[in-house]
Each structure stands twice: as structure tokens, then as C-alpha cells.
Write a protein that holds these residues in place. Structure first.
Motif, PDB file in Angstrom:
ATOM      1  N   SER A   2       0.847  -1.194   0.000  1.00  0.00           N
ATOM      2  CA  SER A   2       0.000   0.000   0.000  1.00  0.00           C
ATOM      3  C   SER A   2       0.877   1.237   0.000  1.00  0.00           C
ATOM      4  O   SER A   2       1.998   1.223   0.482  1.00  0.00           O
ATOM      5  CB  SER A   2      -0.918   0.016   1.229  1.00  0.00           C
ATOM      6  OG  SER A   2      -0.158   0.084   2.409  1.00  0.00           O
ATOM      7  N   PHE A   3       0.356   2.298  -0.557  1.00  0.00           N
ATOM      8  CA  PHE A   3       1.057   3.574  -0.622  1.00  0.00           C
ATOM      9  C   PHE A   3       0.183   4.606   0.059  1.00  0.00           C
ATOM     10  O   PHE A   3      -0.961   4.812  -0.334  1.00  0.00           O
ATOM     11  CB  PHE A   3       1.307   3.987  -2.081  1.00  0.00           C
ATOM     12  CG  PHE A   3       2.403   3.215  -2.745  1.00  0.00           C
ATOM     13  CD1 PHE A   3       3.625   3.795  -3.008  1.00  0.00           C
ATOM     14  CD2 PHE A   3       2.206   1.885  -3.103  1.00  0.00           C
ATOM     15  CE1 PHE A   3       4.628   3.080  -3.636  1.00  0.00           C
ATOM     16  CE2 PHE A   3       3.213   1.166  -3.729  1.00  0.00           C
ATOM     17  CZ  PHE A   3       4.429   1.764  -3.992  1.00  0.00           C
ATOM     18  N   ALA A   4       0.691   5.272   1.067  1.00  0.00           N
ATOM     19  CA  ALA A   4      -0.089   6.294   1.774  1.00  0.00           C
ATOM     20  C   ALA A   4      -0.244   7.518   0.900  1.00  0.00           C
ATOM     21  O   ALA A   4       0.599   7.813   0.059  1.00  0.00           O
ATOM     22  CB  ALA A   4       0.603   6.666   3.077  1.00  0.00           C
ATOM     23  N   SER A   5      -1.328   8.230   1.137  1.00  0.00           N
ATOM     24  CA  SER A   5      -1.560   9.475   0.415  1.00  0.00           C
ATOM     25  C   SER A   5      -0.475  10.489   0.748  1.00  0.00           C
ATOM     26  O   SER A   5      -0.048  10.614   1.886  1.00  0.00           O
ATOM     27  CB  SER A   5      -2.929  10.047   0.805  1.00  0.00           C
ATOM     28  OG  SER A   5      -3.112  11.302   0.245  1.00  0.00           O
ATOM     29  N   ARG A   6      -0.042  11.217  -0.260  1.00  0.00           N
ATOM     30  CA  ARG A   6       0.953  12.262  -0.050  1.00  0.00           C
ATOM     31  C   ARG A   6       0.273  13.622   0.012  1.00  0.00           C
ATOM     32  O   ARG A   6      -0.838  13.782  -0.453  1.00  0.00           O
ATOM     33  CB  ARG A   6       1.961  12.253  -1.198  1.00  0.00           C
ATOM     34  CG  ARG A   6       2.700  10.943  -1.329  1.00  0.00           C
ATOM     35  CD  ARG A   6       3.727  11.020  -2.441  1.00  0.00           C
ATOM     36  NE  ARG A   6       4.380   9.740  -2.618  1.00  0.00           N
ATOM     37  CZ  ARG A   6       5.332   9.524  -3.523  1.00  0.00           C
ATOM     38  NH1 ARG A   6       5.736  10.504  -4.303  1.00  0.00           N
ATOM     39  NH2 ARG A   6       5.889   8.345  -3.642  1.00  0.00           N
ATOM     40  N   SER A  24      -9.658   7.034  -2.719  1.00  0.00           N
ATOM     41  CA  SER A  24      -8.903   5.788  -2.648  1.00  0.00           C
ATOM     42  C   SER A  24      -8.930   5.074  -3.993  1.00  0.00           C
ATOM     43  O   SER A  24      -9.946   5.050  -4.672  1.00  0.00           O
ATOM     44  CB  SER A  24      -9.462   4.873  -1.552  1.00  0.00           C
ATOM     45  OG  SER A  24     -10.791   4.499  -1.844  1.00  0.00           O
ATOM     46  N   VAL A  25      -7.793   4.494  -4.341  1.00  0.00           N
ATOM     47  CA  VAL A  25      -7.646   3.775  -5.607  1.00  0.00           C
ATOM     48  C   VAL A  25      -7.061   2.396  -5.311  1.00  0.00           C
ATOM     49  O   VAL A  25      -6.050   2.284  -4.602  1.00  0.00           O
ATOM     50  CB  VAL A  25      -6.717   4.528  -6.583  1.00  0.00           C
ATOM     51  CG1 VAL A  25      -6.648   3.789  -7.917  1.00  0.00           C
ATOM     52  CG2 VAL A  25      -7.183   5.962  -6.785  1.00  0.00           C
ATOM     53  N   ILE A  34       5.352  -2.692 -12.689  1.00  0.00           N
ATOM     54  CA  ILE A  34       4.235  -1.864 -13.157  1.00  0.00           C
ATOM     55  C   ILE A  34       3.383  -1.418 -11.983  1.00  0.00           C
ATOM     56  O   ILE A  34       2.987  -0.251 -11.885  1.00  0.00           O
ATOM     57  CB  ILE A  34       3.384  -2.633 -14.188  1.00  0.00           C
ATOM     58  CG1 ILE A  34       4.218  -2.950 -15.433  1.00  0.00           C
ATOM     59  CG2 ILE A  34       2.141  -1.831 -14.563  1.00  0.00           C
ATOM     60  CD1 ILE A  34       3.473  -3.746 -16.475  1.00  0.00           C
ATOM     61  N   ALA A  35       3.096  -2.343 -11.053  1.00  0.00           N
ATOM     62  CA  ALA A  35       2.263  -2.016  -9.894  1.00  0.00           C
ATOM     63  C   ALA A  35       2.896  -0.893  -9.072  1.00  0.00           C
ATOM     64  O   ALA A  35       2.213   0.051  -8.657  1.00  0.00           O
ATOM     65  CB  ALA A  35       2.060  -3.254  -9.033  1.00  0.00           C
ATOM     66  N   THR A  36       4.205  -0.994  -8.845  1.00  0.00           N
ATOM     67  CA  THR A  36       4.892   0.030  -8.061  1.00  0.00           C
ATOM     68  C   THR A  36       4.879   1.378  -8.768  1.00  0.00           C
ATOM     69  O   THR A  36       4.618   2.423  -8.155  1.00  0.00           O
ATOM     70  CB  THR A  36       6.346  -0.405  -7.789  1.00  0.00           C
ATOM     71  OG1 THR A  36       6.340  -1.632  -7.057  1.00  0.00           O
ATOM     72  CG2 THR A  36       7.085   0.665  -6.996  1.00  0.00           C
ATOM     73  N   ALA A  39       1.305   2.838  -8.678  1.00  0.00           N
ATOM     74  CA  ALA A  39       0.922   3.265  -7.337  1.00  0.00           C
ATOM     75  C   ALA A  39       1.636   4.552  -6.931  1.00  0.00           C
ATOM     76  O   ALA A  39       1.027   5.449  -6.341  1.00  0.00           O
ATOM     77  CB  ALA A  39       1.222   2.148  -6.336  1.00  0.00           C
ATOM     78  N   ARG A  40       2.920   4.640  -7.260  1.00  0.00           N
ATOM     79  CA  ARG A  40       3.658   5.863  -6.913  1.00  0.00           C
ATOM     80  C   ARG A  40       3.110   7.069  -7.664  1.00  0.00           C
ATOM     81  O   ARG A  40       2.990   8.163  -7.100  1.00  0.00           O
ATOM     82  CB  ARG A  40       5.141   5.663  -7.220  1.00  0.00           C
ATOM     83  CG  ARG A  40       5.866   4.802  -6.195  1.00  0.00           C
ATOM     84  CD  ARG A  40       7.310   4.574  -6.569  1.00  0.00           C
ATOM     85  NE  ARG A  40       8.001   3.847  -5.504  1.00  0.00           N
ATOM     86  CZ  ARG A  40       9.184   3.263  -5.646  1.00  0.00           C
ATOM     87  NH1 ARG A  40       9.804   3.316  -6.818  1.00  0.00           N
ATOM     88  NH2 ARG A  40       9.747   2.630  -4.640  1.00  0.00           N
TER      89      ARG A  40
END
Length: 258
Positions: A2-6, A24-25, A34-36, A39-40
Motif C-alpha cells: 500500500s502507498f499512503a496518500s501524499r 482511494s484507488v 508496473i504495480a509500483t 501506485a507511486r
């Protein structure tokens, strides 16, 4: 993963609005690189992003997170993206952007048939991916606001009739010749846009802007695929193609009117 919101979400933006910190996505992609990257890039917009790598995890995550939009790869281990989309939409309708490695129209039509709103073919531009996710979020917000208005005064939204097709805007239901036809949210919006000007040819670019809120002509093939999906459900005689221009809704079985 998971990647937290910036930081960078719009202060005071309603949930689901592009740029809102609460947006949220869910990204479903089995290729880690590709996923990374996806997400970034989406996290950089200020959105909460979670990624999963297989179909069964995707269904569980969608039920747990109730995301505002899902970016979904077609080819997944476990169950494929088409089945994931079908299960997600059966539980809770949500905008879905499908990613596919195959530029095959049949696959695209199947994806649209199980409830996907848009699709992109790999490899794709991250900038275009973000633009399409934002467009889906704007459409979702407009639909929610419209539902709030009609809930308080449904009589202000009389059905639209074009020939033997009746479109109930308040309940978002469609009947043809007395029989109900089940459409996806995008198919309904496309039909309503065409029905607003029966017999008038609407360009692909105009439909793309009105229905998808997407102003780049690179997405016009999305319009073509959704029109074909509509024809399969409502009949091939209802929508006329004007080659090189766009589409027109042709009344059949009665007069046009509201």
C-alpha cells in the motif's frame, strides 16, 4: 502493498473528487514493476493507493476498502480481471479502468460487458492513466450529485423517450419495447447523451467529452467499443454510424420526445 496518500490533496474537496485526500484507488497488477510505478504515480496525486497482485486478493480488497476507482489488469493469477470485475460490480458498483496487454476488440467488449468503464492497452503513458482516473472520478462525483438532486424531487426528471426506448433518468433504468435492458453506468450515460439529440450526429470527440469527461481524441476508440456494446443490448438498428464523424440515435417504433 500500500502507498499512503501524499500531501497535495485539495482541502475541503468532497470524497471521490479528483485530488481529494480521501480518494482511494485500488491497483490490481501482478507485475511488481508496473504495480509500483502506477501506485507511486497515483499517490503523487494525493490519493490513497493500495496494490494487490492476484484476482482473489483483489475481490477481498475491494470489499474491504470500498475504493473510489479500481485500476485492474486483465491477466491475473487466480481468477482473471474479467471475473474480478464481475464480482466487484455485483457487490458494489465502482468505476473500473482495465489494463490489457492485448489490443483485441473482442476482449475490450467483454471487459465493458462485465462493468468496466474504460480500458488502456499496455504499454501506456502514466500521464494518460492519471487523466483517465481523474475523468472517472469526476463522472462519479457528477453522478452522485445528480442522484442527490433527483432523490429529493424525482418528478423533475421525467423519462426520456426516443422511439420505443424509454430512459428513466431518476432511476437510471432503460426499457425498449416494454422490456427492461440492463446497462452499465457508462452505457447509460452514453445512451442518454445520444438521446438528448435524437437523429443528430454527435462526434466521437463530443461524446468522449460529455460522457467520459475526457478531452483528448486518443480515447475515441473507447466510444466505438461502448457503442458496439450498446448495440448488442438494445439492437443494431438504434444507433447509426456516420463514418469519419460519429453516431446518431435513430428513433424506432415510435416518435421521439420527452
Amino acid at each position: 502493498m500500500s502507498f499512503a496518500s501524499r500531501p497535495g490533496g485539495a482541502a475541503g474537496s468532497p470524497a471521490g473528487a479528483p485530488g481529494a485526500a480521501s480518494t482511494s484507488v485500488l491497483v490490481v497488477e501482478d507485475e511488481p514493476a508496473i504495480a509500483t510505478a502506477v501506485a507511486r504515480r497515483l499517490s503523487a496525486e494525493g490519493w490513497q493507493v493500495e496494490t494487490v497482485g492476484d484476482g482473489l486478493q483483489a475481490v477481498e480488497a475491494a470489499a474491504r476498502l470500498a475504493p473510489d476507482v479500481v485500476v485492474l489488469d486483465v491477466m491475473l493469477p487466480g481468477i482473471d480481471g474479467l471475473e474480478v470485475c464481475r464480482r466487484i460490480q455485483a457487490e458494489r458498483p465502482v468505476p473500473v479502468l482495465m489494463l490489457t496487454a492485448r489490443d483485441d476488440e473482442t476482449d475490450m467488449l467483454i471487459g465493458l460487458g462485465v462493468g468496466a468503464d474504460d480500458y488502456m492497452t499496455k504499454p501506456f503513458s502514466m500521464r494518460e492513466l492519471v487523466a483517465r482516473v481523474k475523468a472517472l472520478l469526476r463522472r462519479q462525483q457528477r453522478a452522485a450529485l445528480a442522484a442527490e438532486r433527483t432523490a429529493g424531487a424525482p418528478e423533475s426528471e421525467p423519462p426520456v423517450q426516443v422511439g420505443d426506448v424509454v430512459i428513466d433518468r431518476a432511476q437510471r433504468r432503460v426499457h425498449r419495447a416494454g422490456e427492461e435492458v440492463h446497462l452499465t453506468p457508462t452505457e447509460f450515460d452514453l445512451l442518454l447523451a445520444l438521446a438528448a439529440s435524437p437523429r443528430t450526429v454527435l462526434t466521437r470527440e463530443r461524446l468522449l467529452a460529455e460522457v467520459w469527461d475526457w478531452v483528448d481524441a486518443s480515447g475515441t476508440r473507447t466510444v466505438d467499443s461502448h457503442v458496439k456494446a450498446l448495440r448488442r443490448k438494445l439492437g443494431a438498428d438504434l444507433i447509426r454510424t456516420v463514418h469519419g464523424v460519429g453516431y446518431a440515435l435513430e428513433p424506432a417504433g415510435g416518435a421521439a420526445g420527452a
